[in-house]
Design a protein around this motif. Structure first.
Motif, PDB file in Angstrom:
ATOM      1  N   LEU A  11      -1.565   1.477  -1.280  1.00  0.00           N
ATOM      2  CA  LEU A  11      -1.706   0.069  -2.061  1.00  0.00           C
ATOM      3  C   LEU A  11      -3.222   0.147  -2.784  1.00  0.00           C
ATOM      4  O   LEU A  11      -4.480   0.439  -2.198  1.00  0.00           O
ATOM      5  CB  LEU A  11      -1.622  -1.314  -1.625  1.00  0.00           C
ATOM      6  CG  LEU A  11      -1.905  -2.398  -2.465  1.00  0.00           C
ATOM      7  CD1 LEU A  11      -0.682  -2.617  -3.672  1.00  0.00           C
ATOM      8  CD2 LEU A  11      -2.058  -3.528  -1.544  1.00  0.00           C
ATOM      9  N   VAL A  12      -3.154   0.223  -4.328  1.00  0.00           N
ATOM     10  CA  VAL A  12      -4.450   0.376  -5.056  1.00  0.00           C
ATOM     11  C   VAL A  12      -4.164  -0.749  -6.313  1.00  0.00           C
ATOM     12  O   VAL A  12      -3.114  -0.900  -6.901  1.00  0.00           O
ATOM     13  CB  VAL A  12      -4.818   1.851  -5.253  1.00  0.00           C
ATOM     14  CG1 VAL A  12      -3.374   2.391  -6.674  1.00  0.00           C
ATOM     15  CG2 VAL A  12      -6.149   1.888  -6.219  1.00  0.00           C
ATOM     16  N   GLN A  13      -5.396  -1.085  -6.629  1.00  0.00           N
ATOM     17  CA  GLN A  13      -5.409  -1.923  -7.864  1.00  0.00           C
ATOM     18  C   GLN A  13      -5.275  -1.091  -9.182  1.00  0.00           C
ATOM     19  O   GLN A  13      -5.736   0.125  -9.183  1.00  0.00           O
ATOM     20  CB  GLN A  13      -6.967  -2.600  -8.042  1.00  0.00           C
ATOM     21  CG  GLN A  13      -6.647  -3.727  -7.196  1.00  0.00           C
ATOM     22  CD  GLN A  13      -7.959  -4.855  -7.459  1.00  0.00           C
ATOM     23  OE1 GLN A  13      -8.960  -4.396  -7.744  1.00  0.00           O
ATOM     24  NE2 GLN A  13      -7.663  -5.922  -7.282  1.00  0.00           N
ATOM     25  N   ALA A  14      -4.816  -1.371 -10.367  1.00  0.00           N
ATOM     26  CA  ALA A  14      -4.727  -0.637 -11.384  1.00  0.00           C
ATOM     27  C   ALA A  14      -6.053  -0.324 -11.875  1.00  0.00           C
ATOM     28  O   ALA A  14      -7.164  -0.938 -11.558  1.00  0.00           O
ATOM     29  CB  ALA A  14      -4.182  -1.768 -12.488  1.00  0.00           C
ATOM     30  N   GLY A  15      -6.269   1.094 -12.321  1.00  0.00           N
ATOM     31  CA  GLY A  15      -7.363   1.433 -12.682  1.00  0.00           C
ATOM     32  C   GLY A  15      -8.198   2.356 -11.489  1.00  0.00           C
ATOM     33  O   GLY A  15      -8.981   3.167 -11.800  1.00  0.00           O
ATOM     34  N   SER A  87      -7.288   6.356 -12.604  1.00  0.00           N
ATOM     35  CA  SER A  87      -6.721   5.277 -13.753  1.00  0.00           C
ATOM     36  C   SER A  87      -5.485   5.010 -13.739  1.00  0.00           C
ATOM     37  O   SER A  87      -4.538   5.106 -14.477  1.00  0.00           O
ATOM     38  CB  SER A  87      -6.932   6.074 -15.294  1.00  0.00           C
ATOM     39  OG  SER A  87      -8.303   6.595 -15.425  1.00  0.00           O
ATOM     40  N   LEU A  88      -4.941   4.645 -12.410  1.00  0.00           N
ATOM     41  CA  LEU A  88      -3.467   4.300 -11.974  1.00  0.00           C
ATOM     42  C   LEU A  88      -3.158   3.183 -12.615  1.00  0.00           C
ATOM     43  O   LEU A  88      -3.834   2.283 -12.851  1.00  0.00           O
ATOM     44  CB  LEU A  88      -3.537   4.190 -10.716  1.00  0.00           C
ATOM     45  CG  LEU A  88      -3.398   5.581  -9.722  1.00  0.00           C
ATOM     46  CD1 LEU A  88      -3.666   5.273  -8.178  1.00  0.00           C
ATOM     47  CD2 LEU A  88      -1.995   6.204  -9.970  1.00  0.00           C
ATOM     48  N   LYS A  89      -1.886   3.180 -12.931  1.00  0.00           N
ATOM     49  CA  LYS A  89      -1.373   2.090 -13.960  1.00  0.00           C
ATOM     50  C   LYS A  89      -0.084   1.531 -13.079  1.00  0.00           C
ATOM     51  O   LYS A  89       0.372   2.059 -12.175  1.00  0.00           O
ATOM     52  CB  LYS A  89      -0.654   2.446 -15.061  1.00  0.00           C
ATOM     53  CG  LYS A  89      -1.551   3.465 -16.061  1.00  0.00           C
ATOM     54  CD  LYS A  89      -0.898   3.712 -17.399  1.00  0.00           C
ATOM     55  CE  LYS A  89      -1.949   4.455 -18.288  1.00  0.00           C
ATOM     56  NZ  LYS A  89      -1.162   5.191 -19.557  1.00  0.00           N
ATOM     57  N   LEU A  90       0.095   0.270 -13.379  1.00  0.00           N
ATOM     58  CA  LEU A  90       1.304  -0.320 -12.739  1.00  0.00           C
ATOM     59  C   LEU A  90       2.593   0.540 -12.648  1.00  0.00           C
ATOM     60  O   LEU A  90       3.252   0.582 -11.606  1.00  0.00           O
ATOM     61  CB  LEU A  90       1.547  -1.596 -13.335  1.00  0.00           C
ATOM     62  CG  LEU A  90       0.341  -2.827 -13.302  1.00  0.00           C
ATOM     63  CD1 LEU A  90       1.115  -4.211 -14.035  1.00  0.00           C
ATOM     64  CD2 LEU A  90       0.190  -3.021 -11.951  1.00  0.00           C
ATOM     65  N   VAL A 122       0.800   0.157  -7.161  1.00  0.00           N
ATOM     66  CA  VAL A 122      -0.481  -0.072  -7.987  1.00  0.00           C
ATOM     67  C   VAL A 122      -0.335  -1.639  -8.441  1.00  0.00           C
ATOM     68  O   VAL A 122       0.678  -1.977  -9.075  1.00  0.00           O
ATOM     69  CB  VAL A 122      -0.427   0.922  -9.076  1.00  0.00           C
ATOM     70  CG1 VAL A 122      -1.864   0.186 -10.021  1.00  0.00           C
ATOM     71  CG2 VAL A 122      -0.252   2.267  -8.909  1.00  0.00           C
ATOM     72  N   SER A 123      -1.294  -2.369  -8.097  1.00  0.00           N
ATOM     73  CA  SER A 123      -1.098  -3.641  -8.365  1.00  0.00           C
ATOM     74  C   SER A 123      -2.241  -4.299  -9.501  1.00  0.00           C
ATOM     75  O   SER A 123      -3.126  -3.530  -9.768  1.00  0.00           O
ATOM     76  CB  SER A 123      -1.504  -4.509  -6.783  1.00  0.00           C
ATOM     77  OG  SER A 123      -2.858  -4.457  -6.636  1.00  0.00           O
TER      78      SER A 123
END
Length: 124
Positions: A11-15, A87-90, A122-123
């Protein structure tokens, strides 16, 4: 027998960033192309990134949606392929599957093998 084992999902936050790894093991004679696919809920499995044999130039290819953000690489000494995701996105949320074309000892053709999949969420 040949196995592909993935690791690095989570689990990772957006960005944010994640790095996936996939190690091939077993009676491996040679590995051609390696790559990553993903499948989001309700969607078909799609190619994310692929990389050819280093001896053939290690040519890479990417889905348009991840170009400039994801980087695929491989370490032939470890029979491992990596996917660096920045730079992960939802919309990158999916199960990510490793794929490799492998010729096993005692086997004539190259065969496509798949890993068991690793969840990337991605959250916001």
């Amino acid at each position: 027998q040949v196995q592909l084992v993935e690791s690095g999902g989570g689990l990772v936050q957006a960005g944010g960033s994640l790095r996936l790894s996939c190690a091939a093991s077993g009676t491996i004679f040679s590995i051609n192309a390696m790559g990553w696919y993903r499948q989001a809920p309700g969607k078909a499995r799609e190619l994310v990134a692929g990389i050819d044999q280093i001896t053939r130039g290690g040519i890479t290819n990417y889905a348009d949606s991840v170009k400039g953000r994801f980087t695929v690489s491989r370490d032939n000494t470890k029979n491992t392929v990596y996917l660096q995701m920045n730079s992960l996105k939802l919309e990158d949320t999916a199960i990510y599957y490793c794929n490799a074309d492998i010729k096993a000892y005692g086997s004539s053709p190259y065969t496509a093998y798949w890993g068991q999949g690793t969840q990337v969420t991605v959250s916001s």
